[in-house]
Design a protein around this motif. Structure first.
Motif, PDB file in Angstrom:
ATOM      1  N   HIS A  92       0.855  -1.189   0.000  1.00 37.53           N
ATOM      2  CA  HIS A  92       0.000   0.000   0.000  1.00 37.53           C
ATOM      3  C   HIS A  92       0.895   1.245   0.000  1.00 37.53           C
ATOM      4  CE1 HIS A  92       1.016   0.746   4.264  1.00 37.53           C
ATOM      5  NE2 HIS A  92       1.061  -0.576   4.334  1.00 37.53           N
ATOM      6  N   PRO A  93       0.441   2.337  -0.644  1.00 39.76           N
ATOM      7  CA  PRO A  93      -0.609   2.352  -1.678  1.00 39.76           C
ATOM      8  C   PRO A  93      -0.076   1.654  -2.910  1.00 39.76           C
ATOM      9  CG  PRO A  93       0.496   4.468  -1.589  1.00 39.76           C
ATOM     10  CD  PRO A  93       1.077   3.659  -0.467  1.00 39.76           C
ATOM     11  N   ALA A  94      -0.945   0.954  -3.636  1.00 38.34           N
ATOM     12  CA  ALA A  94      -0.424   0.078  -4.684  1.00 38.34           C
ATOM     13  C   ALA A  94      -1.323  -0.047  -5.896  1.00 38.34           C
ATOM     14  CB  ALA A  94      -0.178  -1.318  -4.099  1.00 38.34           C
ATOM     15  N   GLY A  95      -2.487   0.604  -5.920  1.00 38.98           N
ATOM     16  CA  GLY A  95      -3.401   0.415  -7.035  1.00 38.98           C
ATOM     17  C   GLY A  95      -4.187  -0.874  -6.942  1.00 38.98           C
ATOM     18  N   LEU A 152      -8.866 -15.870 -14.682  1.00 41.51           N
ATOM     19  CA  LEU A 152      -7.671 -15.434 -15.398  1.00 41.51           C
ATOM     20  C   LEU A 152      -6.465 -15.653 -14.501  1.00 41.51           C
ATOM     21  CD1 LEU A 152      -8.913 -12.026 -16.899  1.00 41.51           C
ATOM     22  CD2 LEU A 152      -8.710 -14.225 -18.077  1.00 41.51           C
ATOM     23  N   HIS A 153      -5.370 -16.094 -15.094  1.00 44.12           N
ATOM     24  CA  HIS A 153      -4.176 -16.440 -14.330  1.00 44.12           C
ATOM     25  C   HIS A 153      -3.155 -15.321 -14.500  1.00 44.12           C
ATOM     26  CE1 HIS A 153      -6.140 -20.281 -13.991  1.00 44.12           C
ATOM     27  NE2 HIS A 153      -6.235 -20.325 -15.312  1.00 44.12           N
ATOM     28  N   ALA A 154      -2.707 -14.780 -13.383  1.00 44.22           N
ATOM     29  CA  ALA A 154      -1.949 -13.537 -13.421  1.00 44.22           C
ATOM     30  C   ALA A 154      -0.744 -13.585 -12.495  1.00 44.22           C
ATOM     31  CB  ALA A 154      -2.854 -12.366 -13.023  1.00 44.22           C
ATOM     32  N   VAL A 155       0.154 -12.653 -12.743  1.00 45.15           N
ATOM     33  CA  VAL A 155       1.239 -12.335 -11.826  1.00 45.15           C
ATOM     34  C   VAL A 155       1.119 -10.860 -11.493  1.00 45.15           C
ATOM     35  CG1 VAL A 155       3.736 -12.146 -11.508  1.00 45.15           C
ATOM     36  CG2 VAL A 155       2.784 -14.128 -12.708  1.00 45.15           C
ATOM     37  N   LEU A 156       1.116 -10.541 -10.204  1.00 42.08           N
ATOM     38  CA  LEU A 156       1.118  -9.164  -9.738  1.00 42.08           C
ATOM     39  C   LEU A 156       2.526  -8.779  -9.318  1.00 42.08           C
ATOM     40  CD1 LEU A 156      -2.014  -9.203  -7.369  1.00 42.08           C
ATOM     41  CD2 LEU A 156      -1.946  -8.642  -9.809  1.00 42.08           C
ATOM     42  N   ILE A 157       2.954  -7.574  -9.695  1.00 46.38           N
ATOM     43  CA  ILE A 157       4.260  -7.069  -9.276  1.00 46.38           C
ATOM     44  C   ILE A 157       4.106  -5.644  -8.777  1.00 46.38           C
ATOM     45  CG2 ILE A 157       6.611  -6.464  -9.966  1.00 46.38           C
ATOM     46  CD1 ILE A 157       6.588  -8.581 -12.038  1.00 46.38           C
ATOM     47  N   ASN A 158       4.644  -5.388  -7.603  1.00 41.20           N
ATOM     48  CA  ASN A 158       4.726  -4.027  -7.081  1.00 41.20           C
ATOM     49  C   ASN A 158       6.193  -3.701  -6.848  1.00 41.20           C
ATOM     50  OD1 ASN A 158       4.885  -2.011  -4.638  1.00 41.20           O
ATOM     51  ND2 ASN A 158       2.905  -1.700  -5.623  1.00 41.20           N
ATOM     52  N   PRO A 159       6.701  -2.622  -7.464  1.00 39.49           N
ATOM     53  CA  PRO A 159       8.126  -2.312  -7.347  1.00 39.49           C
ATOM     54  C   PRO A 159       8.507  -1.537  -6.100  1.00 39.49           C
ATOM     55  CG  PRO A 159       7.092  -0.767  -8.841  1.00 39.49           C
ATOM     56  CD  PRO A 159       6.010  -1.743  -8.420  1.00 39.49           C
ATOM     57  N   GLY A 160       7.539  -1.287  -5.210  1.00 33.34           N
ATOM     58  CA  GLY A 160       7.873  -0.656  -3.941  1.00 33.34           C
ATOM     59  C   GLY A 160       7.935   0.855  -3.971  1.00 33.34           C
ATOM     60  N   ILE A 211       7.840   1.675 -13.386  1.00 33.26           N
ATOM     61  CA  ILE A 211       6.659   0.953 -13.865  1.00 33.26           C
ATOM     62  C   ILE A 211       6.915   0.401 -15.263  1.00 33.26           C
ATOM     63  CG2 ILE A 211       4.238   1.248 -14.574  1.00 33.26           C
ATOM     64  CD1 ILE A 211       3.986   3.283 -12.282  1.00 33.26           C
ATOM     65  N   GLY A 212       7.595   1.162 -16.103  1.00 36.40           N
ATOM     66  CA  GLY A 212       7.955   0.653 -17.426  1.00 36.40           C
ATOM     67  C   GLY A 212       8.858  -0.561 -17.341  1.00 36.40           C
ATOM     68  N   ASP A 213       9.765  -0.564 -16.354  1.00 35.73           N
ATOM     69  CA  ASP A 213      10.637  -1.725 -16.163  1.00 35.73           C
ATOM     70  C   ASP A 213       9.831  -2.955 -15.761  1.00 35.73           C
ATOM     71  OD1 ASP A 213      12.790  -0.013 -16.669  1.00 35.73           O
ATOM     72  OD2 ASP A 213      13.120   0.389 -14.529  1.00 35.73           O
ATOM     73  N   VAL A 214       8.851  -2.752 -14.890  1.00 35.01           N
ATOM     74  CA  VAL A 214       7.999  -3.867 -14.452  1.00 35.01           C
ATOM     75  C   VAL A 214       7.218  -4.430 -15.630  1.00 35.01           C
ATOM     76  CG1 VAL A 214       6.034  -4.508 -13.010  1.00 35.01           C
ATOM     77  CG2 VAL A 214       7.821  -3.027 -12.085  1.00 35.01           C
ATOM     78  N   TRP A 258       7.999  -7.074  -5.023  1.00 29.85           N
ATOM     79  CA  TRP A 258       6.918  -7.906  -4.485  1.00 29.85           C
ATOM     80  C   TRP A 258       6.232  -8.570  -5.670  1.00 29.85           C
ATOM     81  CZ3 TRP A 258       1.507  -7.707  -5.065  1.00 29.85           C
ATOM     82  CH2 TRP A 258       0.760  -8.454  -4.152  1.00 29.85           C
ATOM     83  N   VAL A 259       6.238  -9.897  -5.678  1.00 28.10           N
ATOM     84  CA  VAL A 259       5.711 -10.663  -6.823  1.00 28.10           C
ATOM     85  C   VAL A 259       4.790 -11.753  -6.280  1.00 28.10           C
ATOM     86  CG1 VAL A 259       6.285 -12.106  -8.804  1.00 28.10           C
ATOM     87  CG2 VAL A 259       7.829 -10.253  -8.127  1.00 28.10           C
TER      88      VAL A 259
END
Length: 265
Positions: A92-95, A152-160, A211-214, A258-259
């Motif tokens: 958080h905050p993370a969308g 739907l099968h997903a991967v979530l990534i938050n770059p911190g 975010i572009g890197d993610v 965070w993945v």
């Protein structure tokens, strides 16, 4: 509920598979057209008699326990004080609508169902989080309709990185964008999703280039679609199976971000 008894609920991560900004009202609120789904990655809330909020878990730091917290505000709105233990597993905050999902979960726990206007007073994402399944969200968050959608099968990534929502919205080149394309009768397909957008992604990337890197990392790992959720900075990628999503998440964990692999419903 008897004295000493407890009850528990899950507050799932909200993922904006699409987020089109279609206008702005005179009062400053933005009009949205968004397809929302919920992940099997969750915060956990336990309630019992009392009136205190305590927070534990990997993302407990920085979570207010006073009246700034949406959980406490939701309980006050419902007129049902409770002691709440929040296990904060979502960044958080993370969308990911974590605070709104927490508030909705505690309202479900105490059996409260405030009217839509009251829910909106807590936050634009609270109404959609009251029923955590695939929905189309329009207006400022109050116009909701269920959407048939296979898992739907997903991967979530938050770059911190933390992105102030107001600053992201302020960076929009225009607030008068076209809405989503008409949804297929059987629900969204990958081809349909690929043609939609998150209008907040470009201004968010200007503020936080990571975010572009993610998004690049998700695509390089084989995601069919990679997009930012909400106002960021969490991004998601979609894979054709949970096994492939799990494999990609294992590889992407090496990034230090965070993945989490998950299934969206």
């Amino acid at each position: 509920m008897t004295r000493g008894s407890t009850d528990t609920a899950f507050a799932p991560a909200k993922v904006n598979l699409t987020l089109h900004v279609t206008g702005r009202r005179r009062d400053g609120y933005h009009l949205l057209d968004s397809l929302v789904a919920f992940a099997d990655v969750v915060d956990v809330l336990t309630v019992e008699r009392g009136d205190a909020l305590t927070v534990c878990g990997p993302f407990a730091d920085g979570v207010p326990t006073d009246d700034r917290n949406l959980i406490r505000r939701a309980l006050r709105l419902a007129g049902t004080p409770r002691a709440v233990m929040l296990e904060k597993n979502l960044p958080h905050p993370a969308g990911l609508g974590g605070g709104s999902s927490d508030a909705a979960a505690v309202l479900r726990l105490v059996g409260a169902c405030p009217d839509p206007a009251a829910l909106l007073s807590l936050g634009a994402d609270v109404p959609v989080c009251m029923t955590p399944r695939a929905q189309r969200m329009r207006g400022i968050g109050e116009i909701l309709s269920p959407v048939p959608m296979p898992p739907l099968h997903a991967v979530l990534i938050n770059p911190g990185v933390a992105l102030p929502t107001g600053r992201v919205f302020a960076g929009l080149a225009t607030t008068d964008n076209r809405p989503m394309d008409a949804l297929p009768d059987a629900g969204p397909t990958l081809d349909w999703l690929a043609r939609q957008r998150n209008d907040l992604e470009p201004p968010a990337r200007q503020i936080a280039p990571v975010i572009g890197d993610v998004l690049s990392a998700l695509r390089e790992a084989g995601a069919d679609i990679a997009r930012m959720s909400g106002s960021g900075a969490t991004c998601f990628g979609l894979w054709p199976s949970r096994a492939l999503a799990d494999k990609a998440a294992h590889e992407l964990t090496l990034s230090g971000w965070w993945v989490r692999a998950c299934t969206l419903i």
